[in-house]
Design an enzyme around this catalytic site. Structure first.
Site, PDB file in Angstrom:
ATOM      1  N   ILE A  30       0.824  -1.211   0.000  1.00 55.47           N
ATOM      2  CA  ILE A  30       0.000   0.000   0.000  1.00 55.47           C
ATOM      3  C   ILE A  30       0.863   1.268   0.000  1.00 55.47           C
ATOM      4  O   ILE A  30       0.388   2.336  -0.386  1.00 55.47           O
ATOM      5  CB  ILE A  30      -0.960  -0.034   1.217  1.00 55.47           C
ATOM      6  CG1 ILE A  30      -2.208   0.788   0.961  1.00 55.47           C
ATOM      7  CG2 ILE A  30      -0.257   0.382   2.492  1.00 55.47           C
ATOM      8  CD1 ILE A  30      -3.311   0.545   1.985  1.00 55.47           C
ATOM      9  N   ASN A  86      11.755  -8.369   7.156  1.00 58.15           N
ATOM     10  CA  ASN A  86      12.064  -7.687   8.409  1.00 58.15           C
ATOM     11  C   ASN A  86      11.602  -8.539   9.592  1.00 58.15           C
ATOM     12  O   ASN A  86      10.537  -9.156   9.533  1.00 58.15           O
ATOM     13  CB  ASN A  86      11.353  -6.334   8.454  1.00 58.15           C
ATOM     14  CG  ASN A  86      11.828  -5.402   7.345  1.00 58.15           C
ATOM     15  OD1 ASN A  86      13.000  -5.409   6.988  1.00 58.15           O
ATOM     16  ND2 ASN A  86      10.913  -4.615   6.780  1.00 58.15           N
ATOM     17  N   VAL A  95       4.058  -5.546  10.540  1.00 52.19           N
ATOM     18  CA  VAL A  95       2.940  -6.497  10.445  1.00 52.19           C
ATOM     19  C   VAL A  95       3.470  -7.870  10.846  1.00 52.19           C
ATOM     20  O   VAL A  95       4.412  -8.387  10.222  1.00 52.19           O
ATOM     21  CB  VAL A  95       2.344  -6.532   9.020  1.00 52.19           C
ATOM     22  CG1 VAL A  95       1.211  -7.553   8.948  1.00 52.19           C
ATOM     23  CG2 VAL A  95       1.836  -5.148   8.609  1.00 52.19           C
ATOM     24  N   HIS A  99       6.378 -11.941   5.788  1.00 54.10           N
ATOM     25  CA  HIS A  99       6.165 -11.512   4.409  1.00 54.10           C
ATOM     26  C   HIS A  99       7.500 -11.156   3.791  1.00 54.10           C
ATOM     27  O   HIS A  99       8.399 -10.647   4.457  1.00 54.10           O
ATOM     28  CB  HIS A  99       5.218 -10.307   4.348  1.00 54.10           C
ATOM     29  CG  HIS A  99       5.560  -9.212   5.308  1.00 54.10           C
ATOM     30  ND1 HIS A  99       5.241  -9.267   6.646  1.00 54.10           N
ATOM     31  CD2 HIS A  99       6.215  -8.037   5.134  1.00 54.10           C
ATOM     32  CE1 HIS A  99       5.671  -8.180   7.252  1.00 54.10           C
ATOM     33  NE2 HIS A  99       6.286  -7.411   6.361  1.00 54.10           N
TER      34      HIS A  99
HETATM   35  P1  5GP Z   1       7.018  -4.607   7.477  1.00 54.35           P
HETATM   36  O1  5GP Z   1       7.299  -3.211   7.955  1.00 54.35           O
HETATM   37  O2  5GP Z   1       6.248  -5.404   8.521  1.00 54.35           O
HETATM   38  O3  5GP Z   1       8.218  -5.352   6.957  1.00 54.35           O
HETATM   39  O4  5GP Z   1       6.100  -4.467   6.201  1.00 54.35           O
HETATM   40  C1  5GP Z   1       4.728  -4.255   6.278  1.00 54.35           C
HETATM   41  C2  5GP Z   1       4.301  -3.689   4.947  1.00 54.35           C
HETATM   42  O5  5GP Z   1       2.898  -3.799   4.846  1.00 54.35           O
HETATM   43  C3  5GP Z   1       4.661  -2.205   4.765  1.00 54.35           C
HETATM   44  O6  5GP Z   1       5.511  -2.044   3.636  1.00 54.35           O
HETATM   45  C4  5GP Z   1       3.297  -1.533   4.588  1.00 54.35           C
HETATM   46  O7  5GP Z   1       3.330  -0.488   3.635  1.00 54.35           O
HETATM   47  C5  5GP Z   1       2.410  -2.677   4.160  1.00 54.35           C
HETATM   48  N1  5GP Z   1       1.007  -2.524   4.545  1.00 54.35           N
HETATM   49  C6  5GP Z   1       0.540  -2.106   5.751  1.00 54.35           C
HETATM   50  N2  5GP Z   1      -0.806  -2.112   5.757  1.00 54.35           N
HETATM   51  C7  5GP Z   1      -1.185  -2.559   4.516  1.00 54.35           C
HETATM   52  C8  5GP Z   1      -2.474  -2.771   3.922  1.00 54.35           C
HETATM   53  O8  5GP Z   1      -3.531  -2.592   4.516  1.00 54.35           O
HETATM   54  N3  5GP Z   1      -2.479  -3.208   2.638  1.00 54.35           N
HETATM   55  C9  5GP Z   1      -1.318  -3.450   1.936  1.00 54.35           C
HETATM   56  N4  5GP Z   1      -1.444  -3.872   0.674  1.00 54.35           N
HETATM   57  N5  5GP Z   1      -0.100  -3.255   2.478  1.00 54.35           N
HETATM   58  C10 5GP Z   1      -0.037  -2.819   3.760  1.00 54.35           C
END
Ligand code: 5GP
Ligand code: ZN
Length: 113
Positions: A30, A86, A95, A99
């Site tokens: 997003i 991460n 999150v 992923h």
């Molecule tokens: P992290 O910081 O955990 O490695 O990555 C989480 C990712 O999830 C971030 O790059 C963030 O932009 C993405 N993200 C967070 N909320 C949403 C959402 O509701 N939809 C989508 N498609 N991506 C999300």
């Protein structure tokens, strides 16, 4: 379960899904950090990289294999791309469902900040 990515997998929250099979889902981030920024997630809820068990190894390999195939499909496999996973707070995880970030379409620097 109160997990954003489980809700996306279950179609409770919309996402721009680009690939799905029995074990893996991929959708556009997003808040993209590159011209193409996909998130590749296992359908199985695993909170962090620290929680991967021996029985999950094929699934984790599948994330990487899917990333390479999507990079080829998107047309930047040969030019190059970056994958990032991460883990926990200092690793930048926000999150808590593992992923793989697949980012392509621009040059990346190293070391990353
Ligand atoms: P992290 O910081 O955990 O490695 O990555 C989480 C990712 O999830 C971030 O790059 C963030 O932009 C993405 N993200 C967070 N909320 C949403 C959402 O509701 N939809 C989508 N498609 N991506 C999300
Ligand atoms: Zn989850």
């Amino acid at each position: 379960m109160d997990c954003l990515f489980c809700k996306i997998i279950d179609r409770e929250i919309p996402a721009d899904i680009v690939y799905e099979d029995d074990a893996v889902l991929a959708f556009n981030d997003i808040n993209p950090q590159a011209p193409s920024h996909l998130l590749i997630v296992p359908k199985l809820h695993i909170a962090t990289l620290n929680d991967i068990e021996e029985g999950d190894l094929a699934l984790v390999g599948r994330l990487q294999y899917t990333a390479a195939r999507l990079a080829a499909e998107k047309g930047f496999a040969e030019a190059g791309y970056r994958v990032v996973m991460n883990c926990n707070d200092q690793g930048g995880q926000t999150v808590y469902h593992i992923h793989m970030h697949l980012m392509g379409g621009r040059r990346f620097t190293w070391p990353a900040g």
